[in-house]
Design a protein around this motif. Structure first.
Motif, PDB file in Angstrom:
ATOM      1  N   PRO A 143      56.920  29.917  99.831  1.00  0.00           N
ATOM      2  CA  PRO A 143      56.684  30.674 101.069  1.00  0.00           C
ATOM      3  C   PRO A 143      55.242  31.167 101.182  1.00  0.00           C
ATOM      4  N   LEU A 144      54.819  31.392 102.404  1.00  0.00           N
ATOM      5  CA  LEU A 144      53.503  31.942 102.680  1.00  0.00           C
ATOM      6  C   LEU A 144      53.476  33.416 102.293  1.00  0.00           C
ATOM      7  N   VAL A 145      52.467  33.809 101.531  1.00  0.00           N
ATOM      8  CA  VAL A 145      52.328  35.206 101.105  1.00  0.00           C
ATOM      9  C   VAL A 145      51.518  35.954 102.159  1.00  0.00           C
ATOM     10  N   ALA A 156      46.097  34.172  92.882  1.00  0.00           N
ATOM     11  CA  ALA A 156      46.092  32.712  92.785  1.00  0.00           C
ATOM     12  C   ALA A 156      47.287  32.115  93.525  1.00  0.00           C
ATOM     13  N   LEU A 157      48.448  32.720  93.368  1.00  0.00           N
ATOM     14  CA  LEU A 157      49.633  32.245  94.083  1.00  0.00           C
ATOM     15  C   LEU A 157      49.475  32.448  95.586  1.00  0.00           C
ATOM     16  N   ALA A 158      48.889  33.573  95.975  1.00  0.00           N
ATOM     17  CA  ALA A 158      48.668  33.824  97.396  1.00  0.00           C
ATOM     18  C   ALA A 158      47.715  32.788  97.986  1.00  0.00           C
ATOM     19  N   ALA A 159      46.670  32.437  97.233  1.00  0.00           N
ATOM     20  CA  ALA A 159      45.724  31.426  97.708  1.00  0.00           C
ATOM     21  C   ALA A 159      46.405  30.069  97.841  1.00  0.00           C
ATOM     22  N   LEU A 160      47.187  29.693  96.830  1.00  0.00           N
ATOM     23  CA  LEU A 160      47.881  28.407  96.883  1.00  0.00           C
ATOM     24  C   LEU A 160      48.858  28.355  98.048  1.00  0.00           C
ATOM     25  N   ALA A 174      48.129  36.033 106.378  1.00  0.00           N
ATOM     26  CA  ALA A 174      48.058  35.691 104.953  1.00  0.00           C
ATOM     27  C   ALA A 174      46.623  35.713 104.450  1.00  0.00           C
ATOM     28  N   LEU A 175      45.691  35.210 105.245  1.00  0.00           N
ATOM     29  CA  LEU A 175      44.287  35.196 104.828  1.00  0.00           C
ATOM     30  C   LEU A 175      43.716  36.609 104.748  1.00  0.00           C
TER      31      LEU A 175
END
Length: 287
Positions: A143-145, A156-160, A174-175
């Protein structure tokens, strides 16, 4: 050669090798808890059929003391030839290091991800001689963080996740969450993820929003890139000097690896080996 945008996802795991261990439960991957992750050093000049600057190879240790290795690649579209290459790469790593080998494919669109998830078999139907079962991460299962607290917990997970949802209506939110998380990090941790996110959005309108959010960091990143190149030049010069003083003659392949390497850490690693190596081959061998 400039790295294609979707390969930025692979490089996130070079920046944060432990990310797979945190992702695996989210993706439903049934591997034991991973307690240690080590990147595998490999050539990127074609001397190995697996080595490539656009993939990542990791050595994993689990809580049950099992050792595994993981090959991570990215895929941006259906390609009927790729499963054969994946199977070849997995088999090569397995035979080379004699460790169970897994494959993780990263996809930025759900259709490609579902295609990549399909098992691929070679040989008679009953039974096939070889069957490949890749792990796949994509927008359908990661899912999108968008929550700032979650982004701060795992940048790192948020960026991915943002890289895997470039056209999502909520990608702007998200950004913003990711930029807030990166601004709170030390520079050495923030700059790689800033750069990789910028690269991943090269073909998407969201890149403009990302650059507006991170413009000061992007400017500083350009300085850091020039500084890293200067460090690489210095390490390369020192390596060649030590090789000359020790009377080592490099064959064409070795010289190409040295002159083509722009990673200060790798060059320093070779420099340290060059001080005590008995032969030039020992400097560059994959240990």
């Amino acid at each position: 050669m400039t790295s294609p945008p979707h390969h930025a996802m692979v490089r996130v795991f070079q920046h944060d090798p432990d990310l797979f261990g945190r992702m695996a439960p989210r993706l439903g991957i049934a591997v034991p808890a991973i307690v240690e992750t080590t990147p595998l050093l490999s050539a990127a000049d074609g001397s190995s059929p697996v080595a490539c600057r656009w993939n990542t190879q990791l050595h994993l240790k689990t809580a049950g003391r099992e050792e595994l290795q993981l090959l991570i690649e990215a895929q941006d579209r259906r390609d009927p030839d790729k499963p054969m290459h994946w199977a070849h790469h997995v088999a090569y790593m397995w035979s080379r290091r004699r460790l169970p080998t897994c494959l993780l494919i990263l996809c930025a669109d759900a259709e490609t991800a579902r295609w990549a998830e399909q098992p691929v078999s070679s040989g008679p139907a009953q039974p096939p001689a070889l069957t490949l079962h890749p792990f796949v991460a994509g927008p359908h299962n990661l899912p999108l963080v968008t929550d700032q607290d979650e982004a701060r917990t795992d940048p790192a997970l948020a960026a991915l996740s943002a890289m895997m949802h470039p056209a999502d209506p909520a990608v702007g939110t998200a950004l913003k969450a990711l930029s807030a998380a990166l601004r709170a990090l030390p520079d050495v941790l923030a700059y790689p993820l800033t750069d990789l996110t910028d690269q991943a959005f090269a073909l998407h309108p969201a890149r403009r929003a990302w650059r507006e959010l991170m413009l000061p960091v992007v400017r500083e990143k350009e300085y850091r890139r020039a500084h890293a190149e200067a460090l690489a030049d210095s390490a390369r010069e020192s390596l060649l000097l030590v090789l000359g003083e020790r009377g080592f003659h490099l064959d064409e392949d070795m010289r190409r690896r040295v002159t083509g390497c722009h990673a200060p850490g790798v060059l320093r690693h070779w420099l340290l080996r060059a001080v005590t190596a008995r032969t030039p081959q020992e400097i560059f061998e994959d240990r």
